[in-house]
Structure formats: structure tokens, C-alpha cells
Design a protein around this motif. Structure first.
Motif, short mmCIF file in Angstrom:
data_model
loop_
_atom_site.label_atom_id
_atom_site.label_comp_id
_atom_site.label_asym_id
_atom_site.label_seq_id
_atom_site.Cartn_x
_atom_site.Cartn_y
_atom_site.Cartn_z
N LEU A 35 0.83 -1.24 -0.14
CA LEU A 35 -0.03 -0.20 0.05
C LEU A 35 0.85 1.42 0.07
O LEU A 35 0.47 2.12 -0.64
CB LEU A 35 -1.07 0.07 1.33
CG LEU A 35 -2.07 1.07 1.23
CD1 LEU A 35 -1.50 2.43 1.59
CD2 LEU A 35 -2.98 1.02 0.00
N PRO A 36 1.75 1.50 0.96
CA PRO A 36 2.56 2.82 0.70
C PRO A 36 3.30 2.89 -0.48
O PRO A 36 3.54 3.84 -0.89
CB PRO A 36 3.56 2.61 1.93
CG PRO A 36 3.46 1.48 2.59
CD PRO A 36 2.30 0.55 2.01
N ARG A 37 3.80 1.75 -1.34
CA ARG A 37 4.65 1.70 -2.43
C ARG A 37 3.59 2.32 -3.49
O ARG A 37 4.12 2.89 -4.51
CB ARG A 37 5.17 0.53 -2.62
CG ARG A 37 6.09 0.16 -1.65
CD ARG A 37 6.66 -1.30 -1.94
NE ARG A 37 7.97 -1.68 -1.14
CZ ARG A 37 7.96 -1.87 0.20
NH1 ARG A 37 6.99 -1.92 0.88
NH2 ARG A 37 9.25 -2.29 0.71
N LEU A 38 2.29 2.20 -3.50
CA LEU A 38 1.39 2.73 -4.53
C LEU A 38 1.62 4.24 -4.65
O LEU A 38 1.23 4.69 -5.58
CB LEU A 38 0.08 2.15 -4.23
CG LEU A 38 -0.31 0.73 -4.28
CD1 LEU A 38 -1.58 0.37 -3.81
CD2 LEU A 38 -0.07 0.32 -5.61
N PHE A 80 -7.03 11.34 -0.13
CA PHE A 80 -7.77 10.77 0.74
C PHE A 80 -7.62 11.23 2.08
O PHE A 80 -6.26 11.57 2.46
CB PHE A 80 -8.09 8.91 0.72
CG PHE A 80 -8.42 8.88 -0.47
CD1 PHE A 80 -9.72 9.08 -1.31
CD2 PHE A 80 -7.57 8.43 -1.63
CE1 PHE A 80 -10.15 8.62 -2.47
CE2 PHE A 80 -7.89 8.01 -2.92
CZ PHE A 80 -9.05 8.17 -3.27
N SER A 81 -8.35 11.23 3.09
CA SER A 81 -8.16 11.71 4.46
C SER A 81 -8.15 10.67 5.78
O SER A 81 -7.73 10.53 6.76
CB SER A 81 -8.75 12.81 4.98
OG SER A 81 -10.06 12.62 4.89
N THR A 82 -8.96 9.46 5.10
CA THR A 82 -9.24 8.33 6.21
C THR A 82 -9.27 7.04 5.29
O THR A 82 -9.45 7.00 4.21
CB THR A 82 -10.50 8.49 6.72
OG1 THR A 82 -11.61 8.37 5.62
CG2 THR A 82 -10.79 9.83 7.53
N THR A 83 -9.22 5.98 6.16
CA THR A 83 -9.28 4.56 5.56
C THR A 83 -10.65 4.41 5.01
O THR A 83 -10.71 4.02 3.56
CB THR A 83 -9.13 3.38 6.67
OG1 THR A 83 -7.75 3.69 7.12
CG2 THR A 83 -9.26 2.07 6.33
N PHE A 84 -11.67 4.85 5.33
CA PHE A 84 -12.96 4.65 4.76
C PHE A 84 -13.06 5.49 3.64
O PHE A 84 -13.56 4.85 2.32
CB PHE A 84 -13.96 5.12 5.73
CG PHE A 84 -14.63 4.01 6.90
CD1 PHE A 84 -13.82 2.69 6.85
CD2 PHE A 84 -15.82 4.11 7.35
CE1 PHE A 84 -14.36 1.75 7.75
CE2 PHE A 84 -16.40 2.96 8.06
CZ PHE A 84 -15.59 2.01 8.25
N GLY A 139 -3.03 -1.99 4.90
CA GLY A 139 -2.06 -0.88 4.78
C GLY A 139 -2.41 0.52 4.84
O GLY A 139 -1.81 1.33 5.02
N CYS A 140 -3.65 0.48 4.34
CA CYS A 140 -4.46 1.60 4.22
C CYS A 140 -4.64 2.17 5.63
O CYS A 140 -4.54 3.62 5.92
CB CYS A 140 -5.77 1.58 3.73
SG CYS A 140 -6.68 2.62 3.01
N SER A 141 -5.26 1.52 6.57
CA SER A 141 -5.34 1.92 7.92
C SER A 141 -3.86 2.41 8.57
O SER A 141 -3.78 3.11 9.06
CB SER A 141 -6.05 0.86 8.81
OG SER A 141 -5.04 0.00 9.28
N ASP A 142 -2.76 1.44 8.25
CA ASP A 142 -1.35 1.87 8.59
C ASP A 142 -1.07 3.55 8.14
O ASP A 142 -0.37 4.30 8.82
CB ASP A 142 -0.35 0.91 8.17
CG ASP A 142 -0.63 -0.23 8.79
OD1 ASP A 142 -1.31 -0.49 9.96
OD2 ASP A 142 -0.03 -1.08 8.17
N THR A 184 -6.70 2.96 13.76
CA THR A 184 -6.80 1.71 14.49
C THR A 184 -8.03 1.23 13.74
O THR A 184 -9.21 1.90 13.95
CB THR A 184 -7.01 1.86 15.82
OG1 THR A 184 -5.61 2.54 16.32
CG2 THR A 184 -7.21 0.40 16.54
N VAL A 185 -7.98 0.20 12.94
CA VAL A 185 -9.14 -0.53 12.22
C VAL A 185 -9.32 -1.95 12.43
O VAL A 185 -8.14 -2.71 12.30
CB VAL A 185 -8.99 0.03 10.52
CG1 VAL A 185 -10.18 -0.68 9.96
CG2 VAL A 185 -8.99 1.53 10.51
#
Length: 177
Positions: A73-76, A87-91, A147-150, A155-156
Motif C-alpha cells: 500500500l505505501p509503495r502505491l 484521501f484523509s481516512t481509511t474509509f 496498509g490503508c489503516s497504517d 486503528t481499524v
């Protein structure tokens, strides 16, 4: 499977372990070749690499895919500049998969086969996502969600409540913030 996934897989293994570990995985998977982000590779090559990696790293294939997704995810953000910053949140990011993120992937890789997600909001803090893909890489999707929540430092809780690999009709994830 697009070569970009192979490149990220290679990068993750080399970064977390070393080049020799990657070469051993390629040898054990019985796949060969120079992986290019421009290439289009068969799913069975990816699964062979996952099986080789899971054996070498003492993980189940599902745990390996989940770990890989979380690391990817962070590599994307480096591959698609500005994409994650929208985006500002996982959701907010998860809800944009079908209409924002996957079209962007297909724009750069027209023959990419991306999964489709269906969303069922339970509350402002919980939703159920259905993963739909012929590839059956729901564990990779699970890892990408983690990875998105990270990435958003949230905390998801992500529960894989139904899975086609366990005989269920659909792959469903309950995601709670």
C-alpha cells in the motif's frame, strides 16, 4: 497479473530480506525472467511466487498475500503520485476503490484486471465490503486494507467474515474504526 505487482513483490522481499532471498523464491517457484512493470504475467506465476515465499518465510499462502498487500500500500503512492493524498481516512480511500483508484490503475495499465468491491454501510464507524474477483486474492485485498489503516494511522478492525476459499458464496470483510 501486471508486472507492477511483481516489481513491488521483488522490492518488498529485497528490502525486508535480500536479493538472494528473492532469487531463491524465483528458483523455488520455477518462474524466470526479468520482471518489468510493463509486462503482463500469468496469475499462476504470482501464485507460484506466493507459495514459494510462504514456504521460505514460514507463512501460509494467505498470510503471505496479506503481508504482501500491507507492505504494498505505501509503495502505491510512489507509483501513482498524488493518489493516496486525495484521501484523509481509511474509509474514504476504501470507498473510492471502484470509482477513483481502479480507474487510475486501468488508465496506466489498460489490460489490468482489477477487483470490484460492493459496500454496505452499517454505521458511520463500520461497513461490510464484498470482494469480487476471479483471481481470488482476497487475502491481498485484506492486506491492502490493513496498509490503508497504517497509512492513515488509524486503528481499524478488519474481519474476513466470509471467504470463498472457506466455501462461502462471497468474500466479505467487516471493517470497523
Amino acid at each position: 497479473m501486471k508486472g507492477i505487482i511483481f516489481n513491488m513483490f521483488n522490492d518488498i522481499i529485497v528490502t525486508r530480506f535480500d536479493e538472494c532471498t528473492w532469487e531463491e523464491m524465483l528458483e523455488n517457484a520455477r518462474v524466470s525472467g526479468a520482471w518489468s512493470s510493463l509486462g503482463n504475467y500469468a496469475d499462476h506465476d504470482m501464485l507460484a511466487l506466493v507459495n514459494a515465499a510462504s514456504h521460505q518465510l514460514a507463512m501460509t499462502p494467505q498470510a503471505c498475500l496479506q503481508w504482501l498487500g500491507r507492505e504494498m500500500l505505501p509503495r502505491l503512492g510512489g507509483i501513482y503520485p498524488g493518489l493516496l493524498e486525495r484521501f484523509s481516512t481509511t474509509f474514504s480511500m476504501l470507498k473510492a476503490l471502484n470509482n477513483v483508484i481502479h480507474p487510475e490503475v486501468v488508465r496506466f495499465h489498460p489490460d489490468a484486471s482489477v477487483p470490484v468491491f460492493h459496500y454496505h454501510e452499517v454505521s458511520s464507524h463500520s461497513m461490510v465490503m464484498e470482494y469480487c474477483s476471479a483471481r481470488g486474492m482476497c487475502s491481498l485485498a485484506h492486506g491492502l486494507m490493513q496498509g490503508c489503516s497504517d497509512y492513515f494511522n488509524e486503528t481499524v478492525d478488519i474481519d474476513h467474515i466470509q471467504c470463498r476459499h472457506r466455501g462461502d458464496e462471497h468474500c466479505l470483510f467487516r471493517i470497523t474504526i
